[in-house]
Design a protein around this motif. Structure first.
Motif, mmCIF file in Angstrom:
data_model
loop_
_atom_site.group_PDB
_atom_site.id
_atom_site.type_symbol
_atom_site.label_atom_id
_atom_site.label_comp_id
_atom_site.label_asym_id
_atom_site.label_seq_id
_atom_site.Cartn_x
_atom_site.Cartn_y
_atom_site.Cartn_z
ATOM 1 N N ASP A 15 29.136 27.755 52.638
ATOM 2 C CA ASP A 15 28.619 28.734 51.682
ATOM 3 C C ASP A 15 29.799 29.300 50.880
ATOM 4 O OD1 ASP A 15 26.896 30.436 50.329
ATOM 5 O OD2 ASP A 15 26.946 31.958 51.904
ATOM 6 N N TYR A 16 30.301 28.536 49.939
ATOM 7 C CA TYR A 16 31.566 28.850 49.264
ATOM 8 C C TYR A 16 31.440 29.766 48.053
ATOM 9 C CZ TYR A 16 29.949 25.100 46.218
ATOM 10 O OH TYR A 16 29.198 24.334 45.375
ATOM 11 N N ILE A 17 30.269 29.876 47.452
ATOM 12 C CA ILE A 17 30.112 30.661 46.222
ATOM 13 C C ILE A 17 30.538 32.118 46.393
ATOM 14 C CG2 ILE A 17 28.443 31.509 44.501
ATOM 15 C CD1 ILE A 17 29.050 28.556 44.130
ATOM 16 N N PRO A 18 30.120 32.836 47.447
ATOM 17 C CA PRO A 18 30.555 34.233 47.585
ATOM 18 C C PRO A 18 32.076 34.381 47.685
ATOM 19 C CG PRO A 18 28.728 33.787 49.074
ATOM 20 C CD PRO A 18 29.157 32.469 48.497
ATOM 21 N N TYR A 19 32.750 33.414 48.273
ATOM 22 C CA TYR A 19 34.206 33.479 48.407
ATOM 23 C C TYR A 19 34.876 33.412 47.041
ATOM 24 C CZ TYR A 19 33.317 32.083 53.311
ATOM 25 O OH TYR A 19 32.889 32.003 54.605
ATOM 26 N N ILE A 20 34.388 32.502 46.215
ATOM 27 C CA ILE A 20 34.946 32.345 44.864
ATOM 28 C C ILE A 20 34.603 33.556 44.009
ATOM 29 C CG2 ILE A 20 34.857 30.967 42.759
ATOM 30 C CD1 ILE A 20 34.296 28.521 44.620
ATOM 31 N N LYS A 21 33.354 33.983 44.071
ATOM 32 C CA LYS A 21 32.911 35.128 43.261
ATOM 33 C C LYS A 21 33.710 36.383 43.594
ATOM 34 C CE LYS A 21 28.735 37.654 41.892
ATOM 35 N NZ LYS A 21 29.531 38.709 41.352
ATOM 36 N N ASP A 22 33.951 36.632 44.875
ATOM 37 C CA ASP A 22 34.715 37.811 45.281
ATOM 38 C C ASP A 22 36.119 37.777 44.681
ATOM 39 O OD1 ASP A 22 35.019 40.220 47.203
ATOM 40 O OD2 ASP A 22 36.727 38.921 47.707
ATOM 41 N N PHE A 23 36.775 36.632 44.740
ATOM 42 C CA PHE A 23 38.117 36.491 44.187
ATOM 43 C C PHE A 23 38.115 36.767 42.679
ATOM 44 C CE2 PHE A 23 41.518 33.758 42.408
ATOM 45 C CZ PHE A 23 42.611 34.333 43.048
ATOM 46 N N ILE A 24 37.181 36.182 41.959
ATOM 47 C CA ILE A 24 37.095 36.387 40.507
ATOM 48 C C ILE A 24 36.771 37.840 40.181
ATOM 49 C CG2 ILE A 24 35.807 35.777 38.427
ATOM 50 C CD1 ILE A 24 35.499 32.937 39.685
ATOM 51 N N ASP A 25 35.856 38.439 40.917
ATOM 52 C CA ASP A 25 35.505 39.849 40.675
ATOM 53 C C ASP A 25 36.717 40.757 40.851
ATOM 54 O OD1 ASP A 25 32.882 39.153 40.152
ATOM 55 O OD2 ASP A 25 32.123 39.792 42.119
ATOM 56 N N ARG A 26 37.541 40.492 41.849
ATOM 57 C CA ARG A 26 38.741 41.307 42.072
ATOM 58 C C ARG A 26 39.754 41.117 40.946
ATOM 59 N NH1 ARG A 26 38.550 39.246 47.393
ATOM 60 N NH2 ARG A 26 40.631 38.395 47.057
ATOM 61 N N LEU A 27 39.886 39.896 40.458
ATOM 62 C CA LEU A 27 40.770 39.677 39.303
ATOM 63 C C LEU A 27 40.266 40.440 38.084
ATOM 64 C CD1 LEU A 27 41.510 35.840 39.513
ATOM 65 C CD2 LEU A 27 42.976 37.723 40.286
ATOM 66 N N ASN A 28 38.968 40.394 37.850
ATOM 67 C CA ASN A 28 38.375 41.091 36.704
ATOM 68 C C ASN A 28 38.541 42.603 36.778
ATOM 69 O OD1 ASN A 28 37.238 39.214 34.771
ATOM 70 N ND2 ASN A 28 35.856 38.577 36.403
ATOM 71 N N ALA A 29 38.743 43.145 37.969
ATOM 72 C CA ALA A 29 38.880 44.596 38.138
ATOM 73 C C ALA A 29 40.283 45.107 37.803
ATOM 74 C CB ALA A 29 38.519 44.980 39.571
ATOM 75 N N VAL A 30 41.220 44.211 37.548
ATOM 76 C CA VAL A 30 42.608 44.609 37.285
ATOM 77 C C VAL A 30 42.792 44.889 35.797
ATOM 78 C CG1 VAL A 30 45.023 43.903 37.413
ATOM 79 C CG2 VAL A 30 43.444 43.275 39.254
ATOM 80 N N ASP A 31 43.163 46.134 35.479
ATOM 81 C CA ASP A 31 43.464 46.487 34.091
ATOM 82 C C ASP A 31 44.746 45.799 33.652
ATOM 83 O OD1 ASP A 31 41.269 48.172 33.711
ATOM 84 O OD2 ASP A 31 42.341 49.915 34.469
ATOM 85 N N GLY A 32 44.730 45.280 32.428
ATOM 86 C CA GLY A 32 45.940 44.702 31.862
ATOM 87 C C GLY A 32 46.016 43.190 31.915
ATOM 88 N N ILE A 33 45.085 42.551 32.626
ATOM 89 C CA ILE A 33 45.041 41.094 32.586
ATOM 90 C C ILE A 33 43.700 40.659 32.024
ATOM 91 C CG2 ILE A 33 46.665 40.824 34.495
ATOM 92 C CD1 ILE A 33 44.344 39.986 36.275
ATOM 93 N N SER A 34 43.700 39.478 31.443
ATOM 94 C CA SER A 34 42.475 38.885 30.900
ATOM 95 C C SER A 34 42.087 37.727 31.801
ATOM 96 C CB SER A 34 42.739 38.403 29.472
ATOM 97 O OG SER A 34 41.607 37.734 28.956
ATOM 98 N N VAL A 35 40.788 37.623 32.119
ATOM 99 C CA VAL A 35 40.296 36.578 33.006
ATOM 100 C C VAL A 35 39.183 35.822 32.294
ATOM 101 C CG1 VAL A 35 39.224 36.097 35.245
ATOM 102 C CG2 VAL A 35 40.844 38.002 35.021
ATOM 103 N N VAL A 36 39.306 34.512 32.263
ATOM 104 C CA VAL A 36 38.294 33.644 31.664
ATOM 105 C C VAL A 36 37.875 32.646 32.737
ATOM 106 C CG1 VAL A 36 37.819 31.925 29.885
ATOM 107 C CG2 VAL A 36 39.299 33.874 29.355
ATOM 108 N N THR A 37 36.566 32.549 32.982
ATOM 109 C CA THR A 37 36.082 31.619 34.006
ATOM 110 C C THR A 37 35.198 30.554 33.374
ATOM 111 O OG1 THR A 37 34.192 33.047 34.494
ATOM 112 C CG2 THR A 37 36.139 33.336 35.839
ATOM 113 N N ASN A 38 35.172 29.414 34.013
ATOM 114 C CA ASN A 38 34.233 28.352 33.659
ATOM 115 C C ASN A 38 33.850 27.637 34.945
ATOM 116 O OD1 ASN A 38 36.114 26.116 34.134
ATOM 117 N ND2 ASN A 38 37.139 26.783 32.256
ATOM 118 N N THR A 39 33.134 26.545 34.852
ATOM 119 C CA THR A 39 32.648 25.879 36.059
ATOM 120 C C THR A 39 33.744 25.151 36.834
ATOM 121 O OG1 THR A 39 32.066 23.925 34.771
ATOM 122 C CG2 THR A 39 30.327 25.565 35.138
#
Length: 88
Positions: A15-39
Motif C-alpha cells: 500500500d505505497y500511495i499513502p507513503y508517497i503522498k505524505d512525503f509530497i505533502d510535507r514538501l509542499n508545506a515548506v515555505d520558500g520551495i516550489s514543488v511540482v508533481t506528476n505521475t
C-alpha cells in the motif's frame, strides 16, 4: 544558489500511495520551495540550502515513519521551475 531536484520514491510496501503522498505533502508545506508533481516524479526547486536541508529532514522522517523505501534523485545547480521558466 538555486537548485532543482527530481525525486522518485519507491516504498517497499504493498500500500505505497499513502507513503508517497505524505512525503509530497510535507514538501509542499515548506515555505520558500516550489514543488511540482506528476505521475513519474516530484520536482523541488529553490535555494540550495533550503532544499537540501528539507530533503535531509523529510527523507529521514519518511524512513523513520514508514520504513524501507528507495529514493532516486537527480540534482542540477539551477532553478528550472516551470513557473519561473515557462519556455525552458
Amino acid at each position: 544558489m538555486e537548485i532543482s531536484v527530481e525525486i522518485s520514491k519507491y516504498p517497499l510496501a504493498d500500500d505505497y500511495i499513502p507513503y508517497i503522498k505524505d512525503f509530497i505533502d510535507r514538501l509542499n508545506a515548506v515555505d520558500g520551495i516550489s514543488v511540482v508533481t506528476n505521475t513519474m516524479s516530484t520536482q523541488v526547486f529553490g535555494d540550495y540550502d533550503l532544499v537540501m536541508d528539507t530533503l535531509k529532514t523529510e527523507i529521514k522522517r519518511s524512513w523513520e515513519t514508514f520504513g524501507r523505501s528507495i529514493f532516486v534523485c537527480k540534482f542540477i545547480g539551477r532553478n528550472l521551475d516551470p513557473a519561473l521558466n515557462p519556455h525552458g
